[in-house]
Scaffold this motif. Structure first.
Motif, PDB file in Angstrom:
ATOM      1  N   SER A   3      -6.085  14.014  -0.842  1.00 60.30           N
ATOM      2  CA  SER A   3      -4.760  13.197  -0.529  1.00 60.30           C
ATOM      3  C   SER A   3      -4.434  12.657  -1.712  1.00 60.30           C
ATOM      4  CB  SER A   3      -5.310  12.283   0.627  1.00 60.30           C
ATOM      5  OG  SER A   3      -6.093  11.478   0.365  1.00 60.30           O
ATOM      6  N   GLU A   4      -4.903  12.392  -2.726  1.00 66.96           N
ATOM      7  CA  GLU A   4      -4.669  11.567  -3.817  1.00 66.96           C
ATOM      8  C   GLU A   4      -4.389  12.745  -5.082  1.00 66.96           C
ATOM      9  OE1 GLU A   4      -6.108   7.277  -2.352  1.00 66.96           O
ATOM     10  OE2 GLU A   4      -6.785   8.157  -4.244  1.00 66.96           O
ATOM     11  N   THR A   5      -3.958  13.627  -4.989  1.00 68.82           N
ATOM     12  CA  THR A   5      -3.604  14.670  -6.099  1.00 68.82           C
ATOM     13  C   THR A   5      -2.634  14.190  -7.141  1.00 68.82           C
ATOM     14  OG1 THR A   5      -2.321  16.052  -4.843  1.00 68.82           O
ATOM     15  CG2 THR A   5      -4.632  16.613  -4.867  1.00 68.82           C
ATOM     16  N   TYR A   6      -1.744  13.309  -6.704  1.00 69.57           N
ATOM     17  CA  TYR A   6      -0.640  12.484  -7.432  1.00 69.57           C
ATOM     18  C   TYR A   6      -1.402  11.832  -8.441  1.00 69.57           C
ATOM     19  CZ  TYR A   6      -1.799   8.589  -4.799  1.00 69.57           C
ATOM     20  OH  TYR A   6      -2.507   7.391  -4.340  1.00 69.57           O
ATOM     21  N   MET A   7      -2.290  11.483  -8.450  1.00 66.72           N
ATOM     22  CA  MET A   7      -3.247  10.572  -9.535  1.00 66.72           C
ATOM     23  C   MET A   7      -3.704  11.251 -10.859  1.00 66.72           C
ATOM     24  SD  MET A   7      -3.675   7.661  -8.363  1.00 66.72           S
ATOM     25  CE  MET A   7      -4.495   6.553  -6.939  1.00 66.72           C
ATOM     26  N   LEU A  97       3.543   4.184  -3.560  1.00 62.38           N
ATOM     27  CA  LEU A  97       2.503   4.858  -2.725  1.00 62.38           C
ATOM     28  C   LEU A  97       2.475   4.361  -1.294  1.00 62.38           C
ATOM     29  CD1 LEU A  97      -0.162   6.307  -2.674  1.00 62.38           C
ATOM     30  CD2 LEU A  97      -1.425   4.546  -3.285  1.00 62.38           C
ATOM     31  N   LEU A  98       2.432   5.089  -0.337  1.00 58.17           N
ATOM     32  CA  LEU A  98       2.525   4.970   1.097  1.00 58.17           C
ATOM     33  C   LEU A  98       1.333   5.223   1.374  1.00 58.17           C
ATOM     34  CD1 LEU A  98       6.359   6.422   2.123  1.00 58.17           C
ATOM     35  CD2 LEU A  98       5.595   3.950   1.457  1.00 58.17           C
ATOM     36  N   MET A 113       3.095   9.755  -2.273  1.00 65.24           N
ATOM     37  CA  MET A 113       3.782   8.990  -3.533  1.00 65.24           C
ATOM     38  C   MET A 113       5.108   9.400  -3.818  1.00 65.24           C
ATOM     39  SD  MET A 113       3.275   6.858  -6.182  1.00 65.24           S
ATOM     40  CE  MET A 113       1.561   6.677  -6.764  1.00 65.24           C
ATOM     41  N   VAL A 114       6.141   8.606  -3.291  1.00 62.09           N
ATOM     42  CA  VAL A 114       7.581   9.060  -3.354  1.00 62.09           C
ATOM     43  C   VAL A 114       8.402   8.030  -3.976  1.00 62.09           C
ATOM     44  CG1 VAL A 114       7.197  10.439  -1.278  1.00 62.09           C
ATOM     45  CG2 VAL A 114       7.900   8.207  -1.107  1.00 62.09           C
ATOM     46  N   ALA A 115       9.625   8.747  -4.498  1.00 60.43           N
ATOM     47  CA  ALA A 115      10.499   7.776  -5.120  1.00 60.43           C
ATOM     48  C   ALA A 115      10.956   6.608  -3.863  1.00 60.43           C
ATOM     49  CB  ALA A 115      11.672   8.619  -5.487  1.00 60.43           C
ATOM     50  N   VAL A 116      11.304   5.567  -4.403  1.00 59.28           N
ATOM     51  CA  VAL A 116      11.679   4.370  -3.319  1.00 59.28           C
ATOM     52  C   VAL A 116      12.921   4.854  -2.702  1.00 59.28           C
ATOM     53  CG1 VAL A 116      12.635   2.187  -3.250  1.00 59.28           C
ATOM     54  CG2 VAL A 116      10.709   2.539  -4.705  1.00 59.28           C
ATOM     55  N   LYS A 117      13.784   5.395  -3.110  1.00 58.24           N
ATOM     56  CA  LYS A 117      15.047   6.010  -2.681  1.00 58.24           C
ATOM     57  C   LYS A 117      14.668   6.767  -1.488  1.00 58.24           C
ATOM     58  CE  LYS A 117      15.974   9.780  -5.875  1.00 58.24           C
ATOM     59  NZ  LYS A 117      16.871  10.124  -6.824  1.00 58.24           N
ATOM     60  N   LEU A 152       2.718  -4.485  -3.153  1.00 56.42           N
ATOM     61  CA  LEU A 152       2.947  -3.095  -2.937  1.00 56.42           C
ATOM     62  C   LEU A 152       2.405  -2.409  -4.115  1.00 56.42           C
ATOM     63  CD1 LEU A 152       6.616  -3.399  -1.982  1.00 56.42           C
ATOM     64  CD2 LEU A 152       4.709  -3.104  -0.414  1.00 56.42           C
ATOM     65  N   GLU A 153       1.912  -0.985  -3.732  1.00 54.13           N
ATOM     66  CA  GLU A 153       1.420  -0.251  -4.634  1.00 54.13           C
ATOM     67  C   GLU A 153       2.443   0.827  -5.364  1.00 54.13           C
ATOM     68  OE1 GLU A 153      -2.838   0.022  -2.917  1.00 54.13           O
ATOM     69  OE2 GLU A 153      -1.167   1.116  -1.627  1.00 54.13           O
TER      70      GLU A 153
END
Length: 172
Positions: A3-7, A97-98, A113-117, A152-153
């Motif tokens: 679930s954390e492959t964005y790392m 990071l949500l 992990m997404v753009a804030v927008k 926040l992360e």
């Protein structure tokens, strides 16, 4: 952890394109071993607390004066009890990071992990109505990490967001 492959370690692109609005405004506080410090007061060697790798030394602090940007404003308590404890202004493309119901409901994953927008609702998290000039700061830890900013992360690399957006069909 799947679930954390964005790392993955992605370098920060300091020659970013005009559409890449990442970074934090002056005065935004980041968690260090000395406590929360305004991001613009950081110096190379300061130890930044990360979610994924403990305390890491700051390699550099990228400072950019951006013209014509529409940053996001995350209001006080917009993402939970005292999260953030005070409103912050940041680049619309800044990775966040949500790890709560938002990740599951909005993106179909336990974490995202997404753009804030992409989580802007127009009230609690919103983009500014008009473009302006903004001084942005982004910490460089040598590789991508998740850091604590105003409770926040956030990711330290915009590339991680682009990778995730490509895999989910580029949802706006």
């Amino acid at each position: 952890m799947a679930s954390e492959t964005y790392m993955q370690a992605f370098p920060f692109d300091s020659t970013s394109s005009p559409g890449n609005e990442t970074g934090f405004s002056s005065g935004t506080r980041i968690l260090t071993l000395r406590g929360e410090i305004a991001i613009d007061k950081l110096r190379p060697g300061d130890r930044i607390v990360t979610r994924d790798a403990g305390a890491r030394p700051l390699k550099a602090l990228h400072r950019r004066l951006r013209h014509g940007v529409r940053p996001c404003r995350i209001g006080t308590c917009a993402l939970g009890n005292m999260r953030p404890a005070r409103a912050i202004i940041l680049g619309a493309d800044q990775p966040i990071l949500l790890r709560d119901w938002r990740a599951h409901v909005l993106f179909g994953h336990r974490t995202a992990m997404v753009a804030v927008k992409r989580i802007a609702d127009g009230t609690f998290i919103r983009r500014t109505a008009t473009a302006r000039t903004l001084e942005m700061f982004l910490p460089d830890l040598g590789e991508n990490h998740v850091v604590y900013i105003e409770g926040l992360e956030f990711g330290t690399s915009p590339v991680a967001v682009r990778t995730l957006e490509k895999s989910d069909g580029g949802r706006p």
